[in-house]
Enzyme design. Structure first.
Site, PDB file in Angstrom:
ATOM      1  CB  VAL A   1      -0.974  -0.168   1.166  1.00  0.00           C
ATOM      2  CG1 VAL A   1      -1.535   1.231   1.409  1.00  0.00           C
ATOM      3  CG2 VAL A   1      -1.885  -0.886   1.015  1.00  0.00           C
TER       4      VAL A   1
ATOM      5  CE  LYS B   1       9.547  -4.344   2.133  1.00  0.00           C
ATOM      6  NZ  LYS B   1       8.212  -4.439   2.643  1.00  0.00           N
TER       7      LYS B   1
ATOM      8  CD  GLU C   1      -5.784   2.942  -1.366  1.00  0.00           C
ATOM      9  OE1 GLU C   1      -5.327   4.089  -1.294  1.00  0.00           O
ATOM     10  OE2 GLU C   1      -6.262   2.342  -2.461  1.00  0.00           O
TER      11      GLU C   1
ATOM     12  NE  ARG D   1      -9.472  -4.383  -8.242  1.00  0.00           N
ATOM     13  CZ  ARG D   1      -9.631  -4.492  -9.527  1.00  0.00           C
ATOM     14  NH1 ARG D   1     -10.252  -5.415  -9.849  1.00  0.00           N
ATOM     15  NH2 ARG D   1      -9.333  -3.550 -10.361  1.00  0.00           N
TER      16      ARG D   1
ATOM     17  CG  LEU E   1     -21.618 -12.935  -7.922  1.00  0.00           C
ATOM     18  CD1 LEU E   1     -22.641 -12.656  -9.044  1.00  0.00           C
ATOM     19  CD2 LEU E   1     -21.679 -13.510  -6.606  1.00  0.00           C
TER      20      LEU E   1
ATOM     21  CB  ALA F   1     -17.547 -21.039  -7.834  1.00  0.00           C
TER      22      ALA F   1
ATOM     23  CB  CYS G   1      -7.155  -7.464   2.680  1.00  0.00           C
ATOM     24  SG  CYS G   1      -5.601  -6.422   2.340  1.00  0.00           S
TER      25      CYS G   1
ATOM     26  NE  ARG H   1       1.236  -9.912   2.372  1.00  0.00           N
ATOM     27  CZ  ARG H   1       1.040  -8.633   2.566  1.00  0.00           C
ATOM     28  NH1 ARG H   1       1.411  -7.805   3.905  1.00  0.00           N
ATOM     29  NH2 ARG H   1       0.812  -7.492   1.679  1.00  0.00           N
TER      30      ARG H   1
END
Ligand code: NAD
Length: 434
Positions: free
Chosen positions: A16, A40, A156, A159, A255, A257, A265, A332
């Site tokens: 993020v 980093k 936030e 995606r 939607l 499957a 998250c 994750r």
């Protein structure tokens, strides 16, 4: 009051924080990104990317070269040189589902330590309702002088995998404020995005995030539950989802499957929201059921594999996809990794491939064989599993796969292929809800 271009500091340069900082630089602001992981910051200063996110690398390089985007390990430096400070540190789950807010608390103290003039402190991390009040209290307590500041909640909604485009073209931007004082500056920061803005109180803004993510998770569990009915009734969940999704009130998104949702998250935000509700005296049984359906979906998928292979032990199983979803290297809480660990526990030998998440997956799948080409994965396998919906898996050489597998059995946990076509090609093909 502050005017654009703004001097912005981002504390926490992860998925993020890095996207936020880079996009703010891209729309003209002066940004300093802080991270307390020196490796980093070293990578970013050397022009290397610590994460994979489509389109991000180009923007980081462009804005760093233009001098609008800098990286440091010093919160002091970042905060002192900025007017607006965004917090984007982790808010991981604790074993009981509640949120570990120690990162938020630590950053609040660090900011307080160097606060000498009015600044706007913006929380971008996903936090339980009333965290803003705690951040405010902590800064006031640890600040050496009596300095004015505002704490804002700005959740936030990006995606992973689409983070840059989501950040630059958001459906809405939410500001939760304690007073009107920071609103002008916040609107100035985001003005180039021309997005709808919701200005509300801090508690409501914090709740908007948890309520939204829990609702999306609910939608996925809903279609997964419908997929079970479809399998039992001989219907096709894709057809059902298409028919449902054409209703504007419902919409087709979320939607699909599958073997279940994961990521850093949804599972965490869902547990957090259940816990928050509990602490506020409400039993959010609906959301507990969402979690239960998600766990069952994975179990059902493993059972499907076991029922077909009879015995999993000593079978060679190829797994395509390790990231928790397409377009990211993030593993994750990845359902794909959970599935691999589960199959390994049952005694399977694993051959795995992912377009971007191999390096991260190597640290958790120590005994798997990592392949550098998806088309080599099926060779000698007793079964092949699709665990992540990477679009390139649709281009798998299916003829070659069928010929090179010991048995052409394909378990599609993401419904990437058409059952009739797969059967015509000679596969035993098992997918979700059809
Ligand atoms: P992340 O782990 O990728 O990044 C967090 C970064 O903060 C790490 O690089 C870490 O080294 C750094 N950090 C920790 N403590 C620090 C400190 N004291 N000073 C400076 N840096 C510090 O996490 P993320 O995925 O970017 O998530 C951050 C927050 O945003 C979380 O609350 C998450 O729930 C929320 N969120 C995430 C997403 C997503 O898709 N990843 C989307 C929306 C919201």
């Amino acid at each position: 009051m502050f005017n654009a271009p703004m001097k912005i500091c981002i504390v926490g340069t992860g998925y993020v924080g890095l996207v936020t900082g880079t996009c703010f630089a891209e729309i003209g602001h002066d940004v300093i990104c802080v991270d307390n992981a020196p490796e980093k910051v070293k990578m970013l200063n050397a022009g290397q990317m610590p994460i994979y996110e489509p389109g991000l690398e180009e923007l980081v390089k462009k804005n760093a070269a233009a001098g609008r985007l800098k990286f440091t390990t010093s919160t002091k430096d970042g905060v002192e040189k900025s007017d607006v400070v965004f917090i984007a540190v982790p808010t991981p789950p604790q074993p009981d589902g509640s949120v570990d807010l120690s990162y938020m608390e630590k950053v609040s103290r660090e900011i307080a330590d160097v606060l000498t003039r009015y600044k706007i402190i913006v929380d971008k991390s996903t936090v339980p309702v009333r965290t803003g009040e705690k951040v405010c209290e902590t800064i006031r307590r640890y600040c050496k002088s009596k300095v004015e500041f505002d704490v804002v909640s700005n959740p936030e909604f990006l995606r992973e995998g689409f983070a840059v485009q989501d950040f630059l073209k958001p459906d809405r931007i939410v500001f939760g404020v304690q007073s009107q004082r920071p609103v002008h500056a916040l609107k100035e920061i985001y003005a180039p995005l021309n997005a709808p803005v919701v200005v509300t109180d801090v508690n409501s803004a914090e709740l908007i995030k948890h309520a939204s993510n829990s609702f999306l998770a609910l939608k996925i569990s809903y279609i997964n539950a419908v997929s079970v009915i479809c399998e039992a009734a001989g219907a096709n969940v894709e057809e059902v989802a298409n028919g449902m999704g054409m209703d504007k009130r419902i919409g087709r998104e979320f939607l699909n499957a599958s073997l279940g949702f994961g990521g850093s998250c949804f599972p965490k935000d869902l547990s957090a929201f259940i816990k928050i509700a509990e602490q506020l005296g409400y039993d959010f049984a609906l959301l507990r059921e969402v979690q239960k359906i998600n766990a069952q979906q994975m179990e059902r998928f493993v059972r499907k594999i076991a029922d077909t292979l009879w015995v999993i032990k000593d079978k060679t199983i190829g797994v395509l996809g390790l990231s928790f979803k397409q377009n990211t290297d993030d593993i994750r809480m990845s359902p794909a990794i959970a599935l691999c660990l589960r199959l390994r526990k049952e005694g399977a030998r694993l051959k795995v491939y992912d377009p971007k998440a191999m390096d991260k997956a190597r640290t958790v799948l120590k005994e798997a064989t990592f392949m550098d080409d998806m088309n080599k994965v099926p060779e000698g396998c007793d079964a092949l599993v699709i665990a992540t919906e990477w679009p390139e898996f649709k281009k798998l050489d299916l003829q070659r796969a069928r010929k090179s597998m010991t048995h052409p059995i394909l378990f599609d946990g993401r419904n990437l292929f058409e059952p009739a076509e797969m059967e015509a090609l000679g596969f035993i093909y098992k997918s979700i809800g059809r």
